[in-house]
Write a protein that holds these residues in place. Structure first.
Motif, mmCIF file in Angstrom:
data_model
loop_
_atom_site.group_PDB
_atom_site.id
_atom_site.type_symbol
_atom_site.label_atom_id
_atom_site.label_comp_id
_atom_site.label_asym_id
_atom_site.label_seq_id
_atom_site.Cartn_x
_atom_site.Cartn_y
_atom_site.Cartn_z
ATOM 1 N N ALA A 137 0.471 7.756 7.321
ATOM 2 C CA ALA A 137 0.731 6.324 7.228
ATOM 3 C C ALA A 137 -0.177 5.682 6.190
ATOM 4 O O ALA A 137 -1.201 6.254 5.795
ATOM 5 N N LYS A 138 0.224 4.490 5.775
ATOM 6 C CA LYS A 138 -0.595 3.693 4.873
ATOM 7 C C LYS A 138 -1.021 2.433 5.605
ATOM 8 O O LYS A 138 -0.213 1.787 6.272
ATOM 9 N N PRO A 149 -6.811 3.934 2.316
ATOM 10 C CA PRO A 149 -5.818 3.422 3.275
ATOM 11 C C PRO A 149 -4.835 4.451 3.810
ATOM 12 O O PRO A 149 -4.012 4.114 4.669
ATOM 13 N N LEU A 150 -4.901 5.687 3.341
ATOM 14 C CA LEU A 150 -4.016 6.720 3.876
ATOM 15 C C LEU A 150 -4.656 7.382 5.088
ATOM 16 O O LEU A 150 -5.841 7.721 5.063
ATOM 17 N N PHE A 186 -12.379 1.194 10.396
ATOM 18 C CA PHE A 186 -11.905 0.120 9.530
ATOM 19 C C PHE A 186 -12.492 0.279 8.122
ATOM 20 O O PHE A 186 -11.776 0.155 7.114
ATOM 21 N N HIS A 187 -13.783 0.543 8.043
ATOM 22 C CA HIS A 187 -14.396 0.758 6.732
ATOM 23 C C HIS A 187 -13.746 1.951 6.020
ATOM 24 O O HIS A 187 -13.553 1.929 4.796
ATOM 25 N N ASN A 188 -13.404 2.970 6.780
ATOM 26 C CA ASN A 188 -12.741 4.134 6.192
ATOM 27 C C ASN A 188 -11.382 3.757 5.589
ATOM 28 O O ASN A 188 -11.023 4.215 4.498
ATOM 29 N N LEU A 208 -0.039 -0.513 10.059
ATOM 30 C CA LEU A 208 0.199 0.871 9.668
ATOM 31 C C LEU A 208 1.693 1.075 9.428
ATOM 32 O O LEU A 208 2.522 0.670 10.251
ATOM 33 N N GLU A 209 2.015 1.695 8.315
ATOM 34 C CA GLU A 209 3.413 1.959 7.988
ATOM 35 C C GLU A 209 3.559 3.421 7.590
ATOM 36 O O GLU A 209 2.856 3.910 6.694
#
Length: 276
Positions: A91-92, A78-79, A71-73, A131-132
């Motif tokens: 994903a982003k 966010p990629l 989560f911190h990563n 995640l998208e």
């Protein structure tokens, strides 16, 4: 770490299926970029469909006092890379906040009360992340026939999960279970549309004698679309009886399994011959 490594290896060796603690669970592998190290880190995570191709993951860490490292990563970068057992894609990640987070977490608790138990163990607010996909490619397969079987097995697996979720749902039909069913319907529609528009014309052109088989497969696609439409109609009823919706799922399952078996028997040899 040893436990994660074992799960990751089993996941990759068995196209997303694992035994032990995660057997029968929805599972993905996510590879994030370390917030401090900048190095890739892969973790197995539970997930739920979120509709429109999105996926929801939850940073429970078993109810521990700290958020999981992944989560911190994602907050720092966010990629990420996602593996679902069939596809590997970029994903982003979007961290939900406020009411959006709370509504998503309620959905998860409806699906599995264990999430509420994790939240009760800790004072931190357990994060929910969407995640998208931003890029992707074909299935992780060495041949078209293997790719077809992988995709089909993913549908079989999803139906298996949904039927198990119905068995646990009780007398009400939760929002998450509705989303799971609708996601399956959308996936089938997209898969069959791709076959109708690309694979079937290619095979008919290359093997004209195969046209009657293609016409049967097209007709079966129409029938399955009818069944998914009826399932969607049942899901549209906000007071739907889970038993009624499950009956529609079972009808779809019976028809789809026959179709997938027939299609594999007919298409895989032809696909392999066409590409040899």
């Amino acid at each position: 770490m040893d436990f994660n490594k074992q799960v990751i290896e089993e996941f990759r060796a068995n196209n997303g299926r694992v035994g032990g603690y995660f057997e029968g669970s929805r599972l993905l592998l996510i590879t994030t970029t370390g917030a401090r190290s900048g190095q890739p880190h892969t973790n197995p995570v539970g997930y739920y469909p979120d509709g429109d191709g999105r996926t929801m993951i939850i940073g429970s860490a078993g109810g521990s006092p700290k958020h999981p490292d992944w989560f911190h990563n994602l907050v720092a970068n966010p990629l990420l890379t996602v593996e679902d057992g069939v596809f590997t894609y970029e994903a982003k990640a979007t961290v939900l906040t406020g009411e959006a987070r709370d509504q998503a977490f309620v959905r998860a608790v409806e699906a599995d009360a264990g999430w509420a138990e994790y939240q009760a163990k800790t004072t931190r607010v357990i994060p929910v992340v969407i995640l998208e996909a931003v890029s992707g490619g074909p299935p992780n397969a060495k041949s078209p026939g293997e790719a077809l079987k992988l995709v089909h097995n993913a549908f079989r697996r999803e139906l298996e999960l949904i039927r198990t979720e119905f068995a646990k749902s009780g007398r009400t039909l939760g929002v998450q279970l509705r989303i799971n069913c609708l996601t399956l319907c959308a996936g089938l529609h997209n898969h069959h549309t791709g076959e109708d528009m690309a694979i079937f014309p290619f095979l008919t052109d290359k093997f004209p004698e195969f046209a009657p088989t293609i016409e049967r497969l097209r007709a079966e696609h129409v029938r399955i679309e009818q069944l998914t439409t009826e399932l969607r109609a049942a899901l549209d009823n906000q007071d739907a009886d889970p038993a009624v919706v499950l009956a529609e799922v079972e009808r779809l399952t019976d028809e789809l399994e026959r179709h997938l078996d027939y299609e594999e028997a007919q298409l895989i040899p032809v696909l392999e011959a066409a590409m040899s």
